[in-house]
Design a protein around this motif. Structure first.
Motif, PDB file in Angstrom:
ATOM      1  N   ASN A  79     -27.147   6.703   5.225  1.00 56.25           N
ATOM      2  CA  ASN A  79     -27.989   6.134   6.268  1.00 56.25           C
ATOM      3  C   ASN A  79     -29.140   5.329   5.703  1.00 56.25           C
ATOM      4  O   ASN A  79     -29.741   4.522   6.392  1.00 56.25           O
ATOM      5  N   ALA A  80     -29.477   5.570   4.428  1.00 53.07           N
ATOM      6  CA  ALA A  80     -30.596   4.855   3.809  1.00 53.07           C
ATOM      7  C   ALA A  80     -30.241   3.415   3.490  1.00 53.07           C
ATOM      8  O   ALA A  80     -31.104   2.602   3.236  1.00 53.07           O
ATOM      9  N   THR A  81     -28.938   3.084   3.467  1.00 58.51           N
ATOM     10  CA  THR A  81     -28.537   1.740   3.085  1.00 58.51           C
ATOM     11  C   THR A  81     -27.625   1.094   4.115  1.00 58.51           C
ATOM     12  O   THR A  81     -26.946   0.130   3.819  1.00 58.51           O
ATOM     13  N   SER A  82     -27.582   1.616   5.316  1.00 58.42           N
ATOM     14  CA  SER A  82     -26.774   1.007   6.366  1.00 58.42           C
ATOM     15  C   SER A  82     -27.539   1.051   7.678  1.00 58.42           C
ATOM     16  O   SER A  82     -28.427   1.876   7.862  1.00 58.42           O
ATOM     17  N   ASN A  83     -27.168   0.144   8.579  1.00 58.23           N
ATOM     18  CA  ASN A  83     -27.883   0.049   9.841  1.00 58.23           C
ATOM     19  C   ASN A  83     -27.567   1.231  10.741  1.00 58.23           C
ATOM     20  O   ASN A  83     -26.407   1.562  10.970  1.00 58.23           O
ATOM     21  N   GLU A  84     -28.608   1.843  11.265  1.00 59.56           N
ATOM     22  CA  GLU A  84     -28.422   2.925  12.218  1.00 59.56           C
ATOM     23  C   GLU A  84     -28.113   2.374  13.600  1.00 59.56           C
ATOM     24  O   GLU A  84     -27.394   2.991  14.372  1.00 59.56           O
ATOM     25  N   TYR A  85     -28.649   1.186  13.899  1.00 61.41           N
ATOM     26  CA  TYR A  85     -28.457   0.570  15.207  1.00 61.41           C
ATOM     27  C   TYR A  85     -27.953  -0.862  15.030  1.00 61.41           C
ATOM     28  O   TYR A  85     -28.224  -1.515  14.023  1.00 61.41           O
ATOM     29  N   PRO A  86     -27.239  -1.398  16.014  1.00 60.79           N
ATOM     30  CA  PRO A  86     -26.786  -2.790  15.944  1.00 60.79           C
ATOM     31  C   PRO A  86     -27.967  -3.748  16.064  1.00 60.79           C
ATOM     32  O   PRO A  86     -29.042  -3.386  16.551  1.00 60.79           O
ATOM     33  N   LEU A  87     -27.740  -4.972  15.633  1.00 58.41           N
ATOM     34  CA  LEU A  87     -28.794  -5.973  15.646  1.00 58.41           C
ATOM     35  C   LEU A  87     -29.374  -6.163  17.036  1.00 58.41           C
ATOM     36  O   LEU A  87     -30.594  -6.317  17.192  1.00 58.41           O
ATOM     37  N   SER A 191     -27.239 -17.159  15.016  1.00 54.66           N
ATOM     38  CA  SER A 191     -26.693 -16.041  15.779  1.00 54.66           C
ATOM     39  C   SER A 191     -27.767 -15.361  16.618  1.00 54.66           C
ATOM     40  O   SER A 191     -27.487 -14.879  17.722  1.00 54.66           O
ATOM     41  N   VAL A 192     -28.996 -15.325  16.119  1.00 52.06           N
ATOM     42  CA  VAL A 192     -30.103 -14.748  16.893  1.00 52.06           C
ATOM     43  C   VAL A 192     -30.358 -15.585  18.145  1.00 52.06           C
ATOM     44  O   VAL A 192     -30.563 -15.050  19.243  1.00 52.06           O
ATOM     45  N   LEU A 193     -30.326 -16.889  17.994  1.00 53.56           N
ATOM     46  CA  LEU A 193     -30.497 -17.782  19.148  1.00 53.56           C
ATOM     47  C   LEU A 193     -29.378 -17.571  20.166  1.00 53.56           C
ATOM     48  O   LEU A 193     -29.627 -17.555  21.377  1.00 53.56           O
ATOM     49  N   GLU A 194     -28.158 -17.399  19.683  1.00 52.11           N
ATOM     50  CA  GLU A 194     -27.031 -17.212  20.598  1.00 52.11           C
ATOM     51  C   GLU A 194     -27.121 -15.888  21.351  1.00 52.11           C
ATOM     52  O   GLU A 194     -26.552 -15.750  22.437  1.00 52.11           O
ATOM     53  N   MET A 195     -27.853 -14.938  20.803  1.00 54.80           N
ATOM     54  CA  MET A 195     -28.060 -13.658  21.495  1.00 54.80           C
ATOM     55  C   MET A 195     -29.183 -13.749  22.524  1.00 54.80           C
ATOM     56  O   MET A 195     -29.474 -12.776  23.223  1.00 54.80           O
ATOM     57  N   GLY A 196     -29.812 -14.925  22.622  1.00 57.75           N
ATOM     58  CA  GLY A 196     -30.818 -15.145  23.653  1.00 57.75           C
ATOM     59  C   GLY A 196     -32.243 -14.826  23.242  1.00 57.75           C
ATOM     60  O   GLY A 196     -33.112 -14.683  24.110  1.00 57.75           O
ATOM     61  N   TYR A 197     -32.510 -14.758  21.940  1.00 57.81           N
ATOM     62  CA  TYR A 197     -33.861 -14.450  21.467  1.00 57.81           C
ATOM     63  C   TYR A 197     -34.517 -15.689  20.864  1.00 57.81           C
ATOM     64  O   TYR A 197     -33.915 -16.403  20.044  1.00 57.81           O
ATOM     65  N   ASN A 198     -35.758 -15.939  21.265  1.00 61.03           N
ATOM     66  CA  ASN A 198     -36.597 -16.895  20.561  1.00 61.03           C
ATOM     67  C   ASN A 198     -37.078 -16.220  19.280  1.00 61.03           C
ATOM     68  O   ASN A 198     -37.185 -14.991  19.222  1.00 61.03           O
ATOM     69  N   PHE A 199     -37.405 -17.006  18.270  1.00 57.25           N
ATOM     70  CA  PHE A 199     -37.922 -16.374  17.059  1.00 57.25           C
ATOM     71  C   PHE A 199     -38.955 -17.251  16.359  1.00 57.25           C
ATOM     72  O   PHE A 199     -38.909 -18.484  16.443  1.00 57.25           O
ATOM     73  N   VAL A 247     -38.693 -21.249  17.143  1.00 59.47           N
ATOM     74  CA  VAL A 247     -37.534 -21.834  17.806  1.00 59.47           C
ATOM     75  C   VAL A 247     -37.262 -21.081  19.106  1.00 59.47           C
ATOM     76  O   VAL A 247     -37.215 -19.850  19.118  1.00 59.47           O
ATOM     77  N   LYS A 248     -37.088 -21.836  20.179  1.00 63.09           N
ATOM     78  CA  LYS A 248     -36.742 -21.251  21.473  1.00 63.09           C
ATOM     79  C   LYS A 248     -35.230 -21.252  21.659  1.00 63.09           C
ATOM     80  O   LYS A 248     -34.547 -22.216  21.306  1.00 63.09           O
ATOM     81  N   SER A 249     -34.736 -20.180  22.236  1.00 60.94           N
ATOM     82  CA  SER A 249     -33.302 -20.049  22.447  1.00 60.94           C
ATOM     83  C   SER A 249     -32.877 -20.826  23.677  1.00 60.94           C
ATOM     84  O   SER A 249     -33.263 -20.508  24.807  1.00 60.94           O
ATOM     85  N   ASN A 250     -32.096 -21.870  23.469  1.00 57.87           N
ATOM     86  CA  ASN A 250     -31.492 -22.636  24.560  1.00 57.87           C
ATOM     87  C   ASN A 250     -30.304 -23.401  23.985  1.00 57.87           C
ATOM     88  O   ASN A 250     -30.037 -23.348  22.773  1.00 57.87           O
ATOM     89  N   ASN A 251     -29.590 -24.085  24.831  1.00 63.06           N
ATOM     90  CA  ASN A 251     -28.390 -24.805  24.363  1.00 63.06           C
ATOM     91  C   ASN A 251     -28.731 -25.849  23.315  1.00 63.06           C
ATOM     92  O   ASN A 251     -27.961 -26.076  22.374  1.00 63.06           O
ATOM     93  N   ARG A 252     -29.903 -26.493  23.456  1.00 61.51           N
ATOM     94  CA  ARG A 252     -30.283 -27.540  22.514  1.00 61.51           C
ATOM     95  C   ARG A 252     -30.509 -26.962  21.109  1.00 61.51           C
ATOM     96  O   ARG A 252     -30.019 -27.504  20.110  1.00 61.51           O
ATOM     97  N   SER A 253     -31.257 -25.864  21.045  1.00 62.73           N
ATOM     98  CA  SER A 253     -31.560 -25.291  19.729  1.00 62.73           C
ATOM     99  C   SER A 253     -30.311 -24.689  19.085  1.00 62.73           C
ATOM    100  O   SER A 253     -30.125 -24.774  17.866  1.00 62.73           O
ATOM    101  N   ILE A 254     -29.450 -24.091  19.887  1.00 60.84           N
ATOM    102  CA  ILE A 254     -28.213 -23.517  19.348  1.00 60.84           C
ATOM    103  C   ILE A 254     -27.331 -24.608  18.755  1.00 60.84           C
ATOM    104  O   ILE A 254     -26.797 -24.478  17.642  1.00 60.84           O
ATOM    105  N   GLU A 255     -27.162 -25.713  19.494  1.00 64.62           N
ATOM    106  CA  GLU A 255     -26.362 -26.827  18.980  1.00 64.62           C
ATOM    107  C   GLU A 255     -26.998 -27.433  17.732  1.00 64.62           C
ATOM    108  O   GLU A 255     -26.298 -27.845  16.800  1.00 64.62           O
ATOM    109  N   PHE A 256     -28.312 -27.471  17.709  1.00 61.19           N
ATOM    110  CA  PHE A 256     -29.015 -27.998  16.541  1.00 61.19           C
ATOM    111  C   PHE A 256     -28.745 -27.142  15.305  1.00 61.19           C
ATOM    112  O   PHE A 256     -28.455 -27.666  14.222  1.00 61.19           O
ATOM    113  N   TYR A 257     -28.825 -25.824  15.446  1.00 60.34           N
ATOM    114  CA  TYR A 257     -28.582 -24.951  14.299  1.00 60.34           C
ATOM    115  C   TYR A 257     -27.124 -25.020  13.834  1.00 60.34           C
ATOM    116  O   TYR A 257     -26.838 -24.932  12.625  1.00 60.34           O
ATOM    117  N   LYS A 258     -26.212 -25.173  14.761  1.00 57.10           N
ATOM    118  CA  LYS A 258     -24.808 -25.363  14.380  1.00 57.10           C
ATOM    119  C   LYS A 258     -24.642 -26.661  13.584  1.00 57.10           C
ATOM    120  O   LYS A 258     -23.941 -26.693  12.557  1.00 57.10           O
TER     121      LYS A 258
END
Length: 379
Positions: A79-87, A191-199, A247-258
């Protein structure tokens, strides 16, 4: 000398009873003795099982730091080297009300005690309205040791580790490991943007001295700090630095990162920051309607171009720097300068008479001497 009682009884029976009855009595005594031995063994076993259960409960209920000799396997717990919870859960737990998170990446080279990550977290604690932002910070560990250290020092940690992407060493500028690390970061942020989170993405060698959110542009999809700022927020001649962006999560930013990530194939051998400089004027940016803004170094400075006013600075980046020791030295000086500013009375703070004492070891002369800057996981 008195003999044991059971032997006296057996001898007496032998004298008084017929041979058949003597044999029967001896068998009865033997059976009773066997039953007693078995019962005693079961009692001991039961006690050992209960003892094991007790220590197992104790082990799971209390910290193990004080019991290294009793539980030597604790330090190698998976557990010290693996995720306990999903992203998704980690991001959700750390997110602000508008689904904004602060992200940084960390590898073993910067995770050691008294290294970059400790200075980074310290800046939040002593900054102006920044300590509360630690609740929204997620540290993305790029190797197992970085993840284990993160779990000790911070609440929100995610392990981005695989056999192909274990970046535990300091990655030198433009080496294959460095390039893989930078592009892995771009793909993860997409992938963070696609999950709907700004960062807000921040390198760990950036000191957070003041809450940056009031200084961000409200209408921007993508805004980024600069190594050099020309004076205009929309000028594509600004030299962006990928170490700090909002970066704000929206279609524009997602396409930009792709598009940004796919452009690594168009410009092979270049890192993400160079490719950004190539594509920031590409017609595709206009076609998708992305609003890109560049952040003023007066608020978001660095060693390339330091912020000029302690009353305006939000962050300071140890960019344009060669070598871990040089970086640590100048980051320490930054923190000292900020503490000195905080100690001044309001009247002296307003005069803005202070200036940074850096760069020192991270001087531009050292860059010219070494030919090119050394960068690691966060640069």
């Amino acid at each position: 000398m008195t003999t044991p009682f059971r032997f006296d009884a057996a001898d007496s029976a032998a004298d008084m009873l017929p041979e058949a009855k003597v044999l029967h009595l001896r068998r009865t005594l033997a059976a009773a003795l066997f039953f007693a031995v078995v019962s005693l063994s079961c009692l001991i076993l039961f006690r050992d099982v209960n003892s094991y259960r007790f220590f197992s409960t104790f082990r799971s209920s209390y910290p193990l730091a004080g019991f290294p000799s009793i539980f030597p396997s604790a330090s190698t717990d998976s557990n010290a080297t693996s995720n306990e919870y999903p992203l998704e859960k980690i991001l959700n737990d750390a997110a602000m009300e508008d689904r904004t998170v602060i992200l940084t990446t960390l590898n073993e080279a910067w995770a050691a005690p008294n290294s970059v990550i400790d200075l980074f977290l310290q800046s939040f604690r002593i900054g102006d309205r920044t300590s509360r932002l630690l609740n929204h910070l997620v540290i993305i560990a790029l190797d197992q040791k970085a993840f284990a250290r993160c779990q000790v020092i911070h609440a929100h940690c995610f392990s981005l580790v695989s056999e192909e992407t274990d970046f535990h060493k300091e990655a030198y500028f433009m080496t294959p490991s460095y390039l893989m690390m930078m592009w892995r970061r771009i793909d993860f942020l997409r992938s963070v943007l696609e999950m709907g989170y700004n960062f807000v993405f921040t390198d760990a060698d950036i000191m957070w001295f003041r809450d940056p959110f009031p200084r961000f542009h409200l209408d921007a999809d993508f805004q980024i700090a600069c190594d050099h700022f020309t004076g205009r927020f929309d000028d594509v001649e600004n030299r962006p630095n990928g170490g700090f962006n909002f970066v704000k999560s929206n279609n524009r930013s997602i396409e930009f990162y792709k598009f940004w990530y796919s452009s690594r194939e168009t410009y092979p051998g270049y890192h993400d920051q160079d490719v950004l400089n190539f594509i920031k004027v590409h017609p595709f940016i206009t076609d998708i309607g992305l609003k890109m803004r560049f952040l003023d170094t007066a608020n978001f400075g660095g060693l390339c171009e330091p912020s000029r006013d302690f009353n305006q600075v939000c962050t300071m980046h140890a960019n344009c720097c060669f070598g871990m020791n040089s970086k640590l030295h100048d980051l320490g000086i930054m923190l000292q300068d900020w503490k000195h500013y905080l100690s001044l009375p309001p009247s002296l703070k307003k005069l803005s008479v202070l200036s940074w004492r850096v760069p020192q070891n991270c001087s531009l002369d050292s860059l010219r001497h070494h030919g090119s800057p050394e960068k690691s996981a966060q640069d």
